[in-house]
Design a protein around this motif. Structure first.
Motif, PDB file in Angstrom:
ATOM      1  N   ALA A   1       0.843  -1.204   0.000  1.00 21.99           N
ATOM      2  CA  ALA A   1       0.000   0.000   0.000  1.00 21.99           C
ATOM      3  C   ALA A   1       0.875   1.250   0.000  1.00 21.99           C
ATOM      4  O   ALA A   1       1.813   1.346   0.786  1.00 21.99           O
ATOM      5  CB  ALA A   1      -0.916   0.015   1.213  1.00 21.99           C
ATOM      6  N   PRO A   2       0.600   2.192  -0.875  1.00 26.09           N
ATOM      7  CA  PRO A   2       1.402   3.417  -0.901  1.00 26.09           C
ATOM      8  C   PRO A   2       1.200   4.231   0.359  1.00 26.09           C
ATOM      9  O   PRO A   2       0.085   4.383   0.833  1.00 26.09           O
ATOM     10  CB  PRO A   2       0.868   4.168  -2.135  1.00 26.09           C
ATOM     11  CG  PRO A   2      -0.519   3.620  -2.335  1.00 26.09           C
ATOM     12  CD  PRO A   2      -0.459   2.200  -1.881  1.00 26.09           C
TER      13      PRO A   2
ATOM     14  N   SER B   1      -4.511   4.660  -1.757  1.00 22.88           N
ATOM     15  CA  SER B   1      -4.128   5.328  -3.003  1.00 22.88           C
ATOM     16  C   SER B   1      -5.002   6.543  -3.291  1.00 22.88           C
ATOM     17  O   SER B   1      -4.782   7.251  -4.278  1.00 22.88           O
ATOM     18  CB  SER B   1      -4.218   4.343  -4.179  1.00 22.88           C
ATOM     19  OG  SER B   1      -5.550   3.911  -4.363  1.00 22.88           O
TER      20      SER B   1
ATOM     21  N   GLY C   1      -7.993  -0.147  -1.443  1.00 21.63           N
ATOM     22  CA  GLY C   1      -7.775   0.957  -2.366  1.00 21.63           C
ATOM     23  C   GLY C   1      -7.750   2.330  -1.738  1.00 21.63           C
ATOM     24  O   GLY C   1      -7.380   3.308  -2.407  1.00 21.63           O
TER      25      GLY C   1
END
Length: 208
Positions: free
Chosen positions: A24-25, A62, A59
């Protein structure tokens, strides 16, 4: 007696480190840090729990620099969790003990409360000052079910409610708190001018 804490000082059901996938960023840009911080400030729950809840949403990491994209993911997660709880109460209703009139009506109401709560979690009207009132209607449903669960316990039906229900209810309340934080922050960002969610009048949300 069954204890169902609402929002404040809730103990996390999961570890932020356990939830966040390694890939995960990280929300390192200043804009992302600010968005998450402002959303969590308005969520009215512990910031660590708020961030953990956000990171548990697929998600979401992001989208930490885009309030509209983040709102869509948060609303979807809260909507799905509402449906999960509705199904869980539906499964309890299929058990033999749940046929007892002392418990059946309360269980039916809880199933209905959470199934109905799902319709409030949309991005329709995001940024409008009335959106927070719409979202609050979902919390009203949850609190109504809390009262029914107390009735079940007081009537000797605590055995019908295993630990999975309080855990799911707490997760729902964490998601609600984050969704509410998103809505309140969006009001500041869009200054009362709602964004177009692309769904028009066919959105599944309630009509007023």
């Amino acid at each position: 007696m069954l204890q169902l804490p609402l929002l404040m000082n809730a103990r996390p059901l999961f570890s932020p480190m356990a939830i966040a996938p390694a890939s995960a960023p990280a929300p390192s840009p200043a804009a992302a840090t600010n968005l998450v911080g402002e959303v969590c400030k308005k969520s009215n729950i512990d910031p660590t729990l708020c961030i953990a809840t956000l990171r548990s949403i697929p998600g979401a990491a992001s989208a930490f620099d885009d309030i509209k994209a983040l709102a869509e993911l948060v609303m979807e997660a809260a909507r799905e969790e509402s449906k999960v709880l509705g199904e869980m109460f539906g499964e309890i209703l299929s058990s033999k003990d749940a046929k007892n009139p002392k418990f059946k009506h309360s269980l039916e109401l809880c199933a209905l409360d959470y199934n109905d709560a799902a319709i409030f979690f949309t991005t329709r009207g995001l940024g409008d000052v009335t959106k927070s009132l719409e979202i609050h209607s979902a919390l009203d449903n949850s609190q109504n079910c809390d009262g029914e669960l107390v009735k079940i316990t007081n009537r000797g039906g605590a055995g019908l409610i295993d630990d999975s229900i309080p855990a799911a209810v707490q997760r729902w309340k964490n998601l609600y708190a984050v969704a509410n934080g998103v809505v309140l922050y969006a009001e500041d960002v869009f200054k009362g001018n709602p964004v177009d969610d692309g769904q028009g009048d066919d959105d599944c949300g309630p009509d007023y």
